[in-house]
Design an enzyme around this catalytic site. Structure first.
Site, PDB file in Angstrom:
ATOM      1  CE1 TYR A 141      -2.637   2.947   0.693  1.00  0.00           C
ATOM      2  CE2 TYR A 141      -1.797   3.282   2.724  1.00  0.00           C
ATOM      3  CZ  TYR A 141      -2.725   3.828   2.391  1.00  0.00           C
ATOM      4  OH  TYR A 141      -3.587   4.758   1.828  1.00  0.00           O
ATOM      5  CG  ASN A 170      -3.387   6.236  11.823  1.00  0.00           C
ATOM      6  OD1 ASN A 170      -2.582   6.196  11.082  1.00  0.00           O
ATOM      7  ND2 ASN A 170      -3.787   5.185  11.241  1.00  0.00           N
ATOM      8  CG  HIS A 187      -9.217   1.560   9.091  1.00  0.00           C
ATOM      9  ND1 HIS A 187     -10.526   1.648   7.602  1.00  0.00           N
ATOM     10  CD2 HIS A 187      -8.541   2.432   9.008  1.00  0.00           C
ATOM     11  CE1 HIS A 187      -9.683   2.422   7.246  1.00  0.00           C
ATOM     12  NE2 HIS A 187      -8.654   2.435   7.311  1.00  0.00           N
TER      13      HIS A 187
HETATM   14  N1  UFG Z   1      -6.170  -2.278  15.220  1.00  0.00           N
HETATM   15  C1  UFG Z   1      -5.905  -2.713  16.174  1.00  0.00           C
HETATM   16  N2  UFG Z   1      -6.971  -3.263  15.759  1.00  0.00           N
HETATM   17  C2  UFG Z   1      -8.134  -3.443  14.641  1.00  0.00           C
HETATM   18  C3  UFG Z   1      -8.150  -2.789  13.552  1.00  0.00           C
HETATM   19  C4  UFG Z   1      -6.626  -1.720  14.380  1.00  0.00           C
HETATM   20  O1  UFG Z   1      -5.197  -3.009  17.275  1.00  0.00           O
HETATM   21  O2  UFG Z   1      -8.703  -3.592  15.148  1.00  0.00           O
HETATM   22  C5  UFG Z   1      -4.571  -1.568  14.988  1.00  0.00           C
HETATM   23  C6  UFG Z   1      -2.864  -2.148  14.097  1.00  0.00           C
HETATM   24  O3  UFG Z   1      -2.504  -2.853  13.822  1.00  0.00           O
HETATM   25  C7  UFG Z   1      -3.015  -0.293  13.781  1.00  0.00           C
HETATM   26  C8  UFG Z   1      -3.957   0.650  14.287  1.00  0.00           C
HETATM   27  O4  UFG Z   1      -4.632   0.046  15.487  1.00  0.00           O
HETATM   28  O5  UFG Z   1      -1.601  -0.397  14.869  1.00  0.00           O
HETATM   29  C9  UFG Z   1      -3.974   1.431  13.490  1.00  0.00           C
HETATM   30  O6  UFG Z   1      -4.637   0.831  12.953  1.00  0.00           O
HETATM   31  P1  UFG Z   1      -5.707   1.092  11.267  1.00  0.00           P
HETATM   32  O7  UFG Z   1      -5.688  -0.152  10.802  1.00  0.00           O
HETATM   33  O8  UFG Z   1      -7.208   2.047  12.215  1.00  0.00           O
HETATM   34  O9  UFG Z   1      -4.960   1.731  10.531  1.00  0.00           O
HETATM   35  P2  UFG Z   1      -3.381   1.716   9.477  1.00  0.00           P
HETATM   36  O10 UFG Z   1      -2.449   2.643  10.822  1.00  0.00           O
HETATM   37  O11 UFG Z   1      -3.173   0.424   9.432  1.00  0.00           O
HETATM   38  O12 UFG Z   1      -4.121   2.647   8.077  1.00  0.00           O
HETATM   39  C10 UFG Z   1      -4.174   3.838   8.081  1.00  0.00           C
HETATM   40  C11 UFG Z   1      -4.995   3.491   6.869  1.00  0.00           C
HETATM   41  C12 UFG Z   1      -3.670   4.369   6.029  1.00  0.00           C
HETATM   42  C13 UFG Z   1      -3.143   4.467   6.037  1.00  0.00           C
HETATM   43  C14 UFG Z   1      -1.922   4.235   7.520  1.00  0.00           C
HETATM   44  C15 UFG Z   1      -1.048   5.575   8.135  1.00  0.00           C
HETATM   45  O13 UFG Z   1      -5.932   2.493   6.816  1.00  0.00           O
HETATM   46  O14 UFG Z   1      -4.739   3.782   4.851  1.00  0.00           O
HETATM   47  O15 UFG Z   1      -2.658   4.758   7.980  1.00  0.00           O
HETATM   48  O16 UFG Z   1      -1.179   4.959   9.396  1.00  0.00           O
HETATM   49  F1  UFG Z   1      -1.801   4.863   5.590  1.00  0.00           F
END
Ligand code: UFG
Length: 323
Positions: A141, A170, A187
């Site tokens: 991604y 985020n 998310h």
């Molecule tokens: N997480 C959990 N439980 C869940 C969902 C997420 O523990 O049910 C954790 C993830 O592992 C991560 C954090 O929470 O450590 C945030 O996760 P998100 O899925 O909410 O967001 P991400 O950081 O993975 O991704 C988001 C966007 C991307 C962007 C990124 C930049 O989806 O498009 O932020 O950090 F690029």
């Protein structure tokens, strides 16, 4: 201005369209509704159902919208999914994006605003994370977004296309009307709030052995309306380049759950799970450049205030959008 918003039926694009319209711009939304929702498109906007895989479809859309600027939100954006299906990310985020850029050049569009991400950096080699950090993504991604940034830079210098790429941290929260509804929700904040709504009985914490104070991943949550405002500021003539958009404060997964408990007043049980592949331990922005050069200042610097807007939206629309 006339703005073509790709991905305008999605979470970030829908709220950005709403803010653009409220600021007096004309908006055409182009969206294939694979992730977006028709009812998330502001009724004041013109809607074009996109078929980016069909030859000429994107060019036709750009021609018919005849925009002064394009805001390109349409993309696949799940870190975890990109680790199992990288092709989806390169085809959509790079190849379809390139068709759009070619159409922009052909139709003499003056400005291109691109949704990039802090995932282009990978785990930062130093903090605070400024825009000049080396970019070494650790998931397809982030790589797909970085590839597009580079293409954009070449198009900027060779074709004279003015561009801005915003590297979001985020995105979170909601406006009164529009919010976060993914068909498969991965998310953190919406998943935690689902427990508060009574839709599920627990949330999951992916990884508790990261090198962070409480062992869970740290992220910088930024309100969706603040992101939208940055895009509007980016339309000012002469503004171009790469900008981080975040609040500059990091919150761990456990702190996010605590904020959701406080805002909702509900119990939110959690279960500890293994790490999710592709997750950097800590991503926190330094967004001074956007403040200095664009005059951008977030209205929602506090996590609890951001979560409160998400909670209000999810309570009002517990099933999200109808389509
Ligand atoms: N997480 C959990 N439980 C869940 C969902 C997420 O523990 O049910 C954790 C993830 O592992 C991560 C954090 O929470 O450590 C945030 O996760 P998100 O899925 O909410 O967001 P991400 O950081 O993975 O991704 C988001 C966007 C991307 C962007 C990124 C930049 O989806 O498009 O932020 O950090 F690029």
């Amino acid at each position: 201005m006339r703005i073509l918003v790709t991905g305008g039926a999605g979470y970030i694009g829908s709220i950005c369209s709403e803010e653009l319209l409220s600021a007096g711009h004309q908006v055409t939304v182009y969206d294939n509704l694979s992730e977006g929702h028709r009812s998330a498109v502001d009724p004041r906007a013109t809607f074009i159902l996109g078929k980016p895989e069909e030859d000429g479809n994107i060019l036709d859309a750009v021609r018919s919208a005849s925009p002064d600027a394009i805001m390109h939100f349409a993309a696949n954006a799940l870190v975890g999914e990109s680790m199992t299906n990288p092709g989806k990310y390169f085809h959509n985020n790079v190849a379809n994006g390139l068709k759009l850029l070619d159409a922009a050049v052909q139709c003499n569009v003056k400005k291109f605003v691109f949704s990039s991400t802090c995932a282009t950096y990978g785990p930062p080699e130093r903090e605070p994370m400024t825009e000049d950090l080396p970019q070494r993504p650790i998931n397809p991604y982030g790589e797909s977004k970085l590839m597009f940034e580079k293409i954009l830079q070449w198009y900027g210098s060779i074709h004279g296309l003015d561009f801005i790429a915003f590297r979001y941290f985020n995105a979170a929260g909601a406006s009164e009307k529009y919010g976060e509804h993914h068909r498969t929700e991965t998310h953190l904040i919406p998943n935690v709030l689902k427990v508060a709504l009574g839709r599920t009985d627990h949330c999951e914490i992916f990884g508790t052995d990261y090198p962070t104070p409480d062992g869970t991943c740290i992220r910088d949550y930024i309100h969706i309306e603040d992101l939208a405002q940055a895009h509007i500021l980016g339309l000012q003539p002469g503004k171009s380049g790469f900008y981080n958009l975040g609040n500059g404060d990091g919150y761990s997964v456990r702190q996010v759950i605590d904020a959701c408990v406080k805002v909702s007043g509900k119990k939110i049980p959690s279960v500890e799970k293994p790490r999710r592949p592709g997750d950097p331990p800590r991503l926190v922005a330094k967004a001074d450049k956007a403040n200095r050069e664009l005059g951008w200042k977030p209205k929602y610097p506090k996590l609890e205030d951001i979560v409160a807007t998400a909670w209000a939206w999810h309570r009002k629309y517990p099933d999200g959008y109808p389509d």
